[in-house]
Design a protein around this motif. Sequence first.
Motif, PDB file in Angstrom:
ATOM      1  N   ILE A 141       0.841  -1.206   0.000  1.00  0.00           N
ATOM      2  CA  ILE A 141       0.000   0.000   0.000  1.00  0.00           C
ATOM      3  C   ILE A 141       0.880   1.261   0.000  1.00  0.00           C
ATOM      4  CG2 ILE A 141      -1.715   1.350   1.312  1.00  0.00           C
ATOM      5  CD1 ILE A 141      -3.028  -1.097   0.263  1.00  0.00           C
ATOM      6  N   LEU A 142       1.959   1.225   0.777  1.00  0.00           N
ATOM      7  CA  LEU A 142       2.835   2.405   0.850  1.00  0.00           C
ATOM      8  C   LEU A 142       3.518   2.676  -0.485  1.00  0.00           C
ATOM      9  CD1 LEU A 142       4.393   1.953   4.426  1.00  0.00           C
ATOM     10  CD2 LEU A 142       2.574   3.522   3.713  1.00  0.00           C
ATOM     11  N   VAL A 143       3.948   1.599  -1.153  1.00  0.00           N
ATOM     12  CA  VAL A 143       4.571   1.759  -2.477  1.00  0.00           C
ATOM     13  C   VAL A 143       3.541   2.296  -3.460  1.00  0.00           C
ATOM     14  CG1 VAL A 143       5.533   0.510  -4.462  1.00  0.00           C
ATOM     15  CG2 VAL A 143       6.367   0.015  -2.170  1.00  0.00           C
ATOM     16  N   GLU A 144       2.353   1.758  -3.368  1.00  0.00           N
ATOM     17  CA  GLU A 144       1.274   2.214  -4.249  1.00  0.00           C
ATOM     18  C   GLU A 144       1.064   3.714  -4.079  1.00  0.00           C
ATOM     19  OE1 GLU A 144      -2.052   3.413  -5.983  1.00  0.00           O
ATOM     20  OE2 GLU A 144      -2.288   3.223  -3.835  1.00  0.00           O
ATOM     21  N   SER A 156      12.173   7.105 -10.676  1.00  0.00           N
ATOM     22  CA  SER A 156      11.719   6.802  -9.309  1.00  0.00           C
ATOM     23  C   SER A 156      11.107   5.401  -9.245  1.00  0.00           C
ATOM     24  CB  SER A 156      10.795   7.886  -8.750  1.00  0.00           C
ATOM     25  OG  SER A 156       9.528   7.798  -9.298  1.00  0.00           O
ATOM     26  N   TRP A 157      10.493   4.966 -10.342  1.00  0.00           N
ATOM     27  CA  TRP A 157      10.001   3.579 -10.407  1.00  0.00           C
ATOM     28  C   TRP A 157      11.206   2.638 -10.312  1.00  0.00           C
ATOM     29  CZ3 TRP A 157      10.887  -0.857 -13.061  1.00  0.00           C
ATOM     30  CH2 TRP A 157       9.925  -1.869 -12.953  1.00  0.00           C
ATOM     31  N   GLY A 208      14.250  -4.829 -11.628  1.00  0.00           N
ATOM     32  CA  GLY A 208      14.630  -3.509 -11.109  1.00  0.00           C
ATOM     33  C   GLY A 208      16.137  -3.323 -11.145  1.00  0.00           C
ATOM     34  N   ASN A 209      16.878  -4.318 -10.685  1.00  0.00           N
ATOM     35  CA  ASN A 209      18.348  -4.222 -10.690  1.00  0.00           C
ATOM     36  C   ASN A 209      18.909  -4.202 -12.105  1.00  0.00           C
ATOM     37  OD1 ASN A 209      18.613  -4.115  -7.925  1.00  0.00           O
ATOM     38  ND2 ASN A 209      18.773  -6.338  -7.685  1.00  0.00           N
ATOM     39  N   ALA A 251      14.967  -1.196  -7.214  1.00  0.00           N
ATOM     40  CA  ALA A 251      16.390  -1.524  -7.063  1.00  0.00           C
ATOM     41  C   ALA A 251      16.879  -1.104  -5.675  1.00  0.00           C
ATOM     42  CB  ALA A 251      17.194  -0.816  -8.158  1.00  0.00           C
ATOM     43  N   SER A 252      15.941  -0.733  -4.797  1.00  0.00           N
ATOM     44  CA  SER A 252      16.341  -0.207  -3.480  1.00  0.00           C
ATOM     45  C   SER A 252      16.719  -1.311  -2.496  1.00  0.00           C
ATOM     46  CB  SER A 252      15.206   0.620  -2.879  1.00  0.00           C
ATOM     47  OG  SER A 252      14.157  -0.235  -2.469  1.00  0.00           O
TER      48      SER A 252
END
Length: 216
Positions: free
Chosen positions: A79-82, A154-155, A139-140, A160-161
Motif C-alpha cells: 500500500i505504501l509503495v502504491e 523513481s520507479w 529492477g536491478n 532496485a532499493s
Amino acid sequence: MKFTEQLWQEISPIYSAILTHGFVNELTLGSLPSSTFQYYIQQDALYLTDFSRALNQLAARATTPNDMLSFTQFAQNAILVERALHESYFTLYDIQPETAKMPACFAYINYLLATTSLQSVAVGAAAVLPCFWIYREVGNYIHQRASQQNPYRSWIDTYASEAFDQSVSQMLALTDQYAENASAAEREKMRDAFRVSSRLEWYFWNDAYTQNRWLV
Ligand SMILES: Cc1ncc(CO)c(N)n1
C-alpha cells in the motif's frame, strides 16, 4: 540446491522473455511512451491494492506470529509503495485512477486472491513470490543500464532499493521454510503456482505495452 533456486531455474525461459520484452527494454532506454507507462501505472495501482489483500490473507492464515508479522508488513508495504509511486506519477502525468482491470491485471489478481484464499499458505506464498523476486531482478537489471535522466527513475529506484531487496530476501527465506515443511505433492503445487505467477508477470507488461483492452 535451495527450493527457491530450483524455482528460479524452472522459470528461466519466462524470465528471459521478460528481460527482452519491449516494455522492459524501452523502460530501460527511457523511450517508453508515457501513454504506455500511464496504462501500466493505472493498472499497477489496482494490482497493488489487491496484492496487499492477498498478502493480508496469508497473514490471517499463517500459523506462527513471525510469519503473520512478515506477511502483514509486506501487505503494508504494498500500500505504501502504491501511494508513493503512483501518487507521484499520477500527479506528474495528471492521470485519473482507473477502476477497470484489463485482462492481465484481472487474471493475475484473481489468481493471487484465489490461491492465497483457497490453497495452503505454502502454495499461496509461492504464488506471491514472483511479485517480489522478478521485480527485484528486473529492477536491478534496469538500474544497471538506465541513465540518470530516465523519466521512470523513481520507479526504477524503488525496485532496485535496499529496502525492497530486504523484503525479497525475507520472502525467499519464508518460502524455503514452507517448502522444507511441505510434502512432495505440496512442493509440486508450489512450483506450479510460482510458474503461473511468473507467466502472469510477463502478461502484465505485455498488456501495458500493447495497451490491451477487453475486446468484447
Ligand atoms: C504486476 C506487479 N508485480 C509485482 C510488483 C511488485 O510488487 C508490482 N508492483 N506489480
